[in-house]
Write an enzyme that holds these catalytic residues in place. Structure first.
Site, short mmCIF file in Angstrom:
data_model
loop_
_atom_site.label_atom_id
_atom_site.label_comp_id
_atom_site.label_asym_id
_atom_site.label_seq_id
_atom_site.Cartn_x
_atom_site.Cartn_y
_atom_site.Cartn_z
N HIS A 16 42.73 45.00 36.57
CA HIS A 16 42.03 45.03 37.86
C HIS A 16 40.53 44.99 37.59
O HIS A 16 40.05 45.54 36.61
CB HIS A 16 42.37 46.32 38.63
CG HIS A 16 42.03 46.24 40.07
ND1 HIS A 16 40.77 46.50 40.55
CD2 HIS A 16 42.78 45.89 41.14
CE1 HIS A 16 40.77 46.33 41.86
NE2 HIS A 16 41.96 45.96 42.24
N ASP A 67 50.19 44.91 42.79
CA ASP A 67 51.09 43.74 42.86
C ASP A 67 52.26 43.83 41.91
O ASP A 67 53.17 43.01 41.96
CB ASP A 67 50.27 42.47 42.57
CG ASP A 67 49.21 42.28 43.63
OD1 ASP A 67 48.02 42.24 43.28
OD2 ASP A 67 49.58 42.24 44.82
C1 SDX Z 1 44.23 42.31 43.61
O1 SDX Z 1 39.44 43.37 43.84
C2 SDX Z 1 40.43 43.95 44.44
O2 SDX Z 1 40.32 45.04 44.95
C3 SDX Z 1 41.70 43.14 44.51
C4 SDX Z 1 42.93 43.86 45.06
C5 SDX Z 1 42.78 44.17 46.53
O3 SDX Z 1 43.46 45.08 47.01
O4 SDX Z 1 42.04 43.41 47.22
O5 SDX Z 1 43.13 45.06 44.35
C6 SDX Z 1 44.18 43.00 44.91
O6 SDX Z 1 43.74 41.21 43.52
C7 SDX Z 1 44.82 43.01 42.41
C8 SDX Z 1 44.72 42.15 41.11
C9 SDX Z 1 45.88 41.16 41.13
N1 SDX Z 1 45.71 40.16 40.05
C10 SDX Z 1 46.58 40.14 39.01
O7 SDX Z 1 47.44 41.00 38.81
C11 SDX Z 1 46.39 38.95 38.10
C12 SDX Z 1 46.44 39.41 36.64
N2 SDX Z 1 45.20 40.17 36.38
C13 SDX Z 1 44.09 39.46 35.80
O8 SDX Z 1 43.94 38.14 36.22
C14 SDX Z 1 42.81 40.30 35.77
O9 SDX Z 1 43.15 41.54 35.33
C15 SDX Z 1 41.99 40.45 37.02
C16 SDX Z 1 41.60 39.12 37.59
C17 SDX Z 1 42.73 41.24 38.05
C18 SDX Z 1 40.74 41.22 36.65
O10 SDX Z 1 40.01 40.41 35.84
P1 SDX Z 1 38.66 40.93 35.15
O11 SDX Z 1 38.21 42.26 35.62
O12 SDX Z 1 37.72 39.81 35.24
O13 SDX Z 1 39.16 41.22 33.74
P2 SDX Z 1 38.80 40.31 32.57
O14 SDX Z 1 39.28 38.96 32.90
O15 SDX Z 1 37.36 40.53 32.26
O16 SDX Z 1 39.71 40.94 31.44
C19 SDX Z 1 39.19 41.86 30.51
C20 SDX Z 1 40.06 41.66 29.29
C21 SDX Z 1 40.09 40.20 28.82
O17 SDX Z 1 40.36 40.23 27.44
P3 SDX Z 1 39.05 40.10 26.43
O18 SDX Z 1 38.36 38.81 26.81
O19 SDX Z 1 38.23 41.33 26.67
O20 SDX Z 1 39.70 40.05 25.06
O21 SDX Z 1 41.43 41.98 29.61
C22 SDX Z 1 42.23 40.82 29.49
C23 SDX Z 1 41.31 39.63 29.52
O22 SDX Z 1 41.87 38.54 28.79
N3 SDX Z 1 43.14 40.83 30.64
C24 SDX Z 1 44.43 40.60 30.58
C25 SDX Z 1 44.90 40.76 31.89
N4 SDX Z 1 43.89 41.09 32.70
C26 SDX Z 1 42.77 41.12 31.92
N5 SDX Z 1 45.23 40.23 29.55
C27 SDX Z 1 46.54 40.06 29.85
N6 SDX Z 1 47.09 40.22 31.09
C28 SDX Z 1 46.28 40.58 32.12
N7 SDX Z 1 46.79 40.71 33.34
#
Ligand code: SDX
Length: 444
Positions: A320, A378
């Protein structure tokens, strides 16, 4: 922010004025620091460009407060979510979705008579204009319901001219009630249309969630009684999804609204943004992922892929932007999931077994622990919604149905802010410098 503007608006935040000193190009400037009622202080940079000729640079707005708000507070480190100060678990445990709608819109929990009046006003607006039915027939039967929702919500501005003048508080109020009341009807129509069944009219004798389940699952040739356990679970899911501070879709609604666009068009923009798999589309993507994994023994292969930088696969429903601890909604969603699966006799759903084991493995894996990746709302919602009888394509529609009240509350807060102006972010330009036009006859 206009020069005179910040005084009355941020007076409370400016009581004990602190400031941050910034040295730019040999010049020191003091930037005011404001303190909220809870949460991080903010540094007011609204005059930065004027004083230094520089913009700030914050792609994705990870360190930027786009507005002042009194609606929802999230503490990502502590896993806290408050709607107008009330903890989400207490609202989910004790209240109803329409009570939460009242709270988000008006700022206080309603007295019994106020809640009854609000419920009655919503009930009286659950039907849609009969001509709206013909609007659906323009879509292919296999159209994704979210595509239909984006279109139909935007089209409401074509049906309700008497509530599109955003400067009129009465019209803002009626537009809010209409959208909260009609979203379930429109969502149910999108579902019925996709399965080729006739639309079912709303019923005034049913509560909000029971009415929605009835419009989705009743058929003319049979009696339908919604199960009170399932209706309570549906209502609970709406409460959990109702608002979430300045997330991507809410920020979209605020930016669209800042131009003076009518509320139906703004909410349609919010629905479009929510559809993305990184945002509201994650509940659909999470269930598809659990189904693709299929069995517990295949989990390690997917966890390995999620950690592989060369593999675009991510664990949907994990991580998140704000929560770097457990999403408080996910805990309630998990409990909801068990209750629904038990009620429908699906407590051995393979997807649930995979979800529980995947969560256990991920929360013990250094990659996820170091990055503070926890299940978000989710992760379990898809399993629950499928057990309630919805196809995967309807999951984000249900998220949009619930979030509409949050979008409206945030939109109204912005419109009613005396200092509100059109949003207009700037950029760091790294494209070509000015160069002369070359006629096509002289190009290589
Ligand atoms: C919602 O904003 C809100 O409030 C949204 C929400 C709402 O109520 O409105 O809460 C609803 O959108 C919840 C989130 C739903 N999305 C997902 O479940 C999709 C999967 N999650 C990811 O796409 C991701 O975690 C995000 C988009 C939710 C958050 O992305 P960030 O904060 O930009 O995190 P990041 O991409 O900077 O990740 C940090 C690290 C990275 O690795 P490094 O580059 O540091 O090595 O964590 C890794 C990412 O690759 N990572 C994941 C991951 N999420 C982040 N690796 C594997 N699986 C994941 N799900």
């Amino acid at each position: 922010m206009s020069a005179s503007g910040d005084s009355q608006r941020l007076a409370s935040a400016k009581d004990n004025q602190k400031s941050a000193r910034l040295a730019v190009g040999g010049k020191d400037i003091d930037l005011p620091i404001y303190q909220g009622s809870i949460g991080p202080d903010v540094i007011d940079i609204s005059h930065l460009y004027q004083e230094t000729g520089c913009f700030t640079f914050d792609p994705g707005y990870t360190s930027t407060a786009s507005c002042e708000s009194k609606i929802t507070y999230i503490d990502g480190e502590e896993g806290i979510l408050l709607y107008r100060g009330y903890p989400i678990d207490q609202l989910a445990e004790n209240g109803s979705f329409l009570e939460t709608c009242y709270l988000l819109l008006y700022g206080e929990l309603p007295a019994k008579s106020e809640l009854e009046d609000f419920e009655q006003r919503v009930t009286m607006h659950t039907m849609v204009h009969e001509q709206m039915n013909r609007f659906f027939t323009g879509f292919r039967r296999d159209a994704h319901p979210m595509a239909i929702m984006v279109g139909v919500m935007g089209a409401l501005s074509a049906f309700y001219h008497d509530s599109t003048d955003i400067t009129d508080p009465m019209q803002r109020e009626i537009a809010a009630i209409r959208m909260i009341a009609k979203l379930p009807t429109i969502a149910a129509m999108a579902y019925k249309y996709s399965i080729g069944q006739p639309f079912v009219y709303p019923r005034n004798d049913l509560d909000y969630a029971s009415n929605f389940l009835h419009m989705c699952f009743a058929v003319p040739c049979d009696k339908y009684e919604s199960d009170p356990v399932l209706a309570a679970a549906m209502d609970n899911i709406f409460i959990l999804h109702a608002d979430h501070e300045q997330n991507a879709s809410t920020s979209t609604v605020r930016l669209a609204g800042s131009s003076g666009a009518n509320p139906f068009a703004c909410i349609s923009a919010g629905i479009a943004c929510l559809w993305g798999p990184a945002h509201g589309g994650a509940n659909e993507a999470a269930l598809r992922m659990l189904e693709e994994i299929g069995t517990v023994d295949r989990i390690p292969e997917y966890v390995k892929r999620a950690k592989d930088k060369d593999d675009p696969f991510r664990l949907m429903g994990f991580g998140h932007r704000v929560y770097k601890n457990y999403d408080p909604r996910a805990k309630i969603m998990q409990q909801n999931c068990h209750e629904v699966l038990e009620a429908v006799g699906a407590d051995t759903d393979p997807a649930l077994l995979v979800a529980i084991e995947l969560e256990r493995i991920a929360l013990e894996d250094d990659y996820f622990v170091e990055r503070k990746l926890y299940p978000n709302i989710d992760f379990y919602s898809g399993i629950t919604l499928r057990a309630l009888g919805f196809p995967t394509s309807m999951f984000t529609v249900l998220f949009a149905l619930a979030r509409t009240v949050g979008w409206i509350a945030q939109w109204r807060e912005m419109i009613e802010d005396p200092d509100q102006r059109i949003g207009r972010p700037r950029q760091l330009y790294t494209g070509p410098k000015e160069r002369p036009y070359v006629p096509v006859t002289e190009r290589g």
